[in-house]
Enzyme design. Structure first.
Site, PDB file in Angstrom:
ATOM      1  N   GLU A  40       0.814  -1.221   0.000  1.00  0.00           N
ATOM      2  CA  GLU A  40       0.000   0.000   0.000  1.00  0.00           C
ATOM      3  C   GLU A  40       0.848   1.271   0.000  1.00  0.00           C
ATOM      4  O   GLU A  40       0.457   2.288   0.565  1.00  0.00           O
ATOM      5  CB  GLU A  40      -0.962  -0.002   1.200  1.00  0.00           C
ATOM      6  N   LEU A  41       1.978   1.213  -0.675  1.00  0.00           N
ATOM      7  CA  LEU A  41       2.884   2.362  -0.640  1.00  0.00           C
ATOM      8  C   LEU A  41       2.417   3.481  -1.562  1.00  0.00           C
ATOM      9  O   LEU A  41       2.497   4.663  -1.210  1.00  0.00           O
ATOM     10  CB  LEU A  41       4.303   1.908  -1.014  1.00  0.00           C
TER      11      LEU A  41
END
Length: 928
Positions: A473-474
């Protein structure tokens, strides 16, 4: 006592001694607290303190809070070593495959080194210290408190900070500064123990001047000639076998590498002297070409056989004498994450413009079916072969072919990759970064590079390895949070690229041609990929064209009123995580709770629920935790009859179970939706739900509980992941009802669909014409596709009481499984049920369930004798581990279902079968 493992190297008279340090008599101590107990390797301090009865079971009650003093304390492991030779010319090395995390190492009373990365392999030459050693050769490893050191690093002058809301804390803060399992500091599905210890095997290695070299790590990369990362290769090209050996010792001039490849029957497939030999002080590399006709392909579960070979790679001197060797079990396959632009051919087939985001194995698109794998235990030394074999058996039985190995846990041990190779489960693997942005000072980047290099090389030979992703989820979360908090500041994107494009991508591309890389688990793919550039990949980010579709999606919606609202589900090429939390079973709760805590909102249960996390070391997180408890409660009340058993334990168990029904119901609606997308413009080719299994006993998103018990989710996911399925899609606002058949076979499949309307007593529904009440139709579904078989509006039921209506939809087709021997056909059957109203409003009736048991076949037969049975559930008692081959199903009156039970462990001598019970959703309406 401990013994040397002295091996005679083939083809030579040379030997080296390798000592497994697990055989030493270890002591764990903290002098300031006057604690000294026996230690072990591999282990963690918590485990050894528990074994010595200094602390209780870390998983019991609220011990994740009560035992924080262990994480906040320094611990020292020490052991005396004997029978070490200090002869001239003999080099002595200490090799550690995993130290968790901050250590100061001494040997013979002298400092050896300090370490600061849980994920690296460390190796230290202690030859001079051994030669000068006076008295006992004592190895001592002092482990500093990771939470305390993380805080100290964060407080250093000039330390990097980020905009508010970017760094997501769970319990212990500042995890982003240290290279330790990020979930050790807490997560929304697990506790924060922050353990310390020698968590992986460790060795003492002695190599004489004529003893050859010790292989400490190795890389094998198998790819098609001309193949480049992230691009589909030419499947007609020969195989390239590239081997690279990391060694300790001295390599003579003229050294080379030889390969002997054998099959599972130990028959020689081919031998070769590798060419293009290059060497450095620690590495020797070479390659060979392999004729494709000599080997069979490896395929994922459900797509063909898992053919494996054994490769013996030997390091030889100039006279072809063996001076080192390594054995690898491997397979021949190509696996590519295709993120290329949608082609004109695809556009002509109705695929929406944009970019692909799907996997291709051996040149074939396929539908990825699976879930997300998290650490199966806080304490990795407890994760053994048997536990993982049982888990992967459940994965295969669940019709899954891929796991996303979630970032922010730990790099998967090699033996788990071995099991995945055998079972055909692809492992989308990730570097250990998630839900945070990270420092980019040079020391941090160098540390990460060494960590990545070791692990990429360690696991690359496994055919189950499907992908390397930079982290969790960067782009979808972290960079978005940074932009929201600090609009227009591109510092955070540039720092992100420093780590995930400038450090990690070159490690993957520089060591492997066979594996694709993406810097973030959820993203829009790349904007361009050009191998003539120093950094080939430019990310797309939000550079999207309206009407085009890019990338993969995740989806979490905790407003349960939107459950089953298909317009709220995302449209994408691949769904990599989605879900909703549920309670574990009564049996799991009883393992870790006192009897007085066995009620739905007991303080202990609420505080073990880490959704939503406290974001701090607060031990009274009721405000956040009760939100998560309320979400489960409201979902049950809205969609199903609420349990009202008079017995409090039975009622608690029923509530736990009904949260699982909602979870399963919600997930299968999403899985069916994403699978239907294989035949829609989004061309969705993958759904991996969150999450496969539990790390402990608590409310989580898991489908398999900590001890291996299947929740309702895993049973129903098994059903909806069958190759051919039928599913109803209903718009409650418009009354539109659509039924689709989906197939992930690689050839078209044909057969019949059937529709039956019933009332809840199981009688044909009155008030509809006979053609609507019962009808059949032919169906053909194309390869890896979906087709609509019914489109109607429930206004046709205007004279019907919708609270007393049930639709049964079934499909039966003949088809051929991918790579089926002789292209043999088989029958594929699937059935789904649909209620036009929430089951909380439906006029359920007593189905009159009966249950019988056949001891000879370990099978149970359930029959509904009087009405439609929704969510039939066979429950087995504590004292046995295993699963039914079907559960959580529906039955119509007179219908029987015989299910078998796979026993994995039985501590009851078979008496467990007498205590199996059966019920259905009808039981929730009863007070008895």
């Amino acid at each position: 006592m401990w013994a040397w493992a002295a091996g005679l190297l083939a083809g030579s008279a040379m030997s080296q001694t390798v000592k497994d340090l697990s055989g030493l008599d270890w002591t764990l101590e903290n002098p300031l607290m006057n604690i000294s107990v026996p230690g072990s390797v591999p282990s963690h301090a918590h485990l050894d303190l528990y074994a010595a009865q200094v602390i209780g079971d870390p998983y019991f009650g609220l011990n994740d809070f009560n035992l924080r003093w262990v994480a906040n304390t320094n611990w020292t492991y020490s052991a005396s070593m004997t029978n070490l030779t200090s002869e001239n010319g003999t080099a002595t090395w200490m090799v550690f495959n995993g130290l968790d995390t901050f250590t100061d190492i001494t040997f013979c009373g002298q400092h050896v080194a300090s370490t600061n990365n849980q994920f690296r392999q460390y190796y230290f030459d202690v030859s001079e210290l051994l030669s000068a050693c006076k008295g006992d050769a004592v190895l001592s490893i002092n482990f500093g408190s990771a939470p305390m050191i993380a805080n100290e690093i964060a407080a250093e002058p000039g330390q990097e900070t980020w905009p508010y809301g970017v760094e997501i804390p769970y319990e212990f803060p500042n995890r982003q500064f240290i290279r330790k399992e990020q979930s050790d500091f807490g997560w929304d599905w697990g506790p924060a123990f922050a353990p310390a210890g020698i968590w992986q095997p460790a060795y003492a290695v002695q190599v004489g001047s004529s003893d050859g070299v010790y292989v400490r790590n190795s890389l094998v990369d198998i790819y098609r000639q001309g193949q480049l990362n992230n691009l589909p290769p030419d499947q007609t090209q020969p195989w390239v076998f590239n081997a690279s050996i990391d060694f300790l010792g001295s390599l003579p001039k003229g050294a080379g590498l030889n390969l002997a490849l054998t099959d599972s029957q130990n028959k020689t497939v081919t031998t070769a002297a590798l060419s293009n030999i290059t060497t450095s002080n620690e590495t020797i590399t070479g390659s060979a070409m392999i004729d494709p006709s000599l080997v069979d392909l490896w395929w994922p579960n459900g797509l063909g056989p898992q053919t494996l070979y054994n490769a013996s790679i030997t390091v030889v001197d100039g006279s072809n004498n063996t001076i080192g060797s390594v054995e690898k079990r491997l397979g021949f396959r190509t696996i590519v994450l295709n993120m290329g632009e949608i082609t004109q051919e695809q556009l002509d087939q109705g695929v929406a413009p944009g970019n692909n985001w799907h996997f291709e194995v051996n040149g074939h698109e396929f539908y990825a079916k699976g879930s997300n794998f998290i650490p199966p235990d806080v304490f990795w030394p407890r994760v053994n072969q048997t536990k993982m074999e049982n888990l992967f058996d459940a994965i295969v039985k669940g019709n899954q072919n891929m796991l996303r190995v979630w970032a922010s846990g730990s790099y998967t041990p090699s033996f788990i990759y071995d099991i995945a190779d055998e079972t055909g489960v692809l492992l989308w693997s990730e570097f250990e970064f998630g839900d945070a942005l990270y420092p980019v000072d040079q020391d941090f980047l160098d540390n990460v590079q060494a960590e990545a290099l070791y692990n990429v090389r360690r696991v690359n030979h496994h055919p189950s390895l499907a992908l390397w992703a930079g982290g969790n989820e960067l782009e979808s979360l972290e960079l978005a949070n940074a932009e929201n908090a600090d609009p227009g500041n591109d510092q955070w994107m540039h720092e992100y690229e420093q780590l995930f494009l400038d450090v990690l991508l070159p490690v993957v591309y520089g060591n492997s041609r066979s594996i694709s890389y993406t810097p973030s688990s959820t993203n829009n793919g790349y904007l361009s990929l050009n191998f003539s550039r120093p950094n080939p990949m430019i990310e797309r980010y939000n550079n999207a064209t309206p009407g085009s579709i890019y990338g993969d999606t995740d989806h979490y919606e905790y407003n349960s009123t939107l459950a089953f609202n298909f317009s709220s589900y995302p449209i994408g090429r691949f769904a990599n995580e989605f879900g909703y939390h549920s309670m574990p079973s009564l049996q799991s709760w009883q393992q870790v709770l006192m009897p007085e805590d066995l009620h739905f909102n007991s303080s202990t249960i609420v505080l073990r629920n880490h959704h939503y996390p406290s974001g701090s070391l607060n031990t009274t997180n009721y405000d956040n935790s009760t939100k998560g408890m309320g979400e489960m409660t409201y979902a049950v009340q809205q969609w199903y009859p609420s349990p009202q058993q008079s017995d409090p334990i039975a009622n608690f168990s029923a509530w736990c179970h009904t949260t699982q029904i909602f979870q399963a119901d919600f997930y299968i609606s999403q899985i069916a939706y994403y699978r239907r997308g294989s035949g829609l413009p989004e061309r969705n080719l993958g759904s991996l739900y969150w999450q496969l299994e539990d790390i402990w006993q608590a409310p989580t998103w898991a489908g398999i509980e900590y001890d291996g018990r299947w929740k309702v989710l895993h049973y129903r996911a098994k059903d909806i992941y069958q190759p051919v399925i039928i599913y109803p899609f209903y718009n409650s606002t418009t009354g539109d009802l659509e039924v689709s058949v989906v197939s992930d076979l690689w050839q078209s499949t044909s057969g019949t669909v059937e529709f039956n309307w019933y009332d809840w007593s199981g009688k044909p529904l009155q008030g509809v014409n006979s053609s609507t009440q019962h009808s059949t139709a032919p169906v053909t579904v194309g390869a890896l596709n979906s087709t609509r078989v019914l489109q109607t509006n429930l206004t046709m039921l205007s004279d019907v009481d919708l609270t007393n209506a049930v639709l049964q939809v079934s499909v039966s087709t003949n088809g051929t499984a991918p790579n089926s021997p002789n292209n043999a056909t088989q029958v594929y059957n699937h059935t789904s049920y649909f209620s036009p109203v929430a089951l909380s409003k439906a006029k359920l009736q007593d189905p009159g369930l009966t249950l019988s048991y056949d001891k000879a076949t370990t099978s149970f037969t359930v029959e509904a004798t009087s009405a439609v049975a929704a969510w039939v559930w066979l429950d087995y008692p504590d004292g046995v581990q295993g699963w039914f081959d079907d559960n959580g199903f529906w039955l119509t009156p007179g219908e029987k279902r015989t299910v078998s039970f796979t026993v994995k462990n039985d501590w009851t001598d078979g008496s467990w079968a007498q205590d199996v019970t059966v019920g259905s959703l009808w039981n929730n309406t009863q007070t008895g």
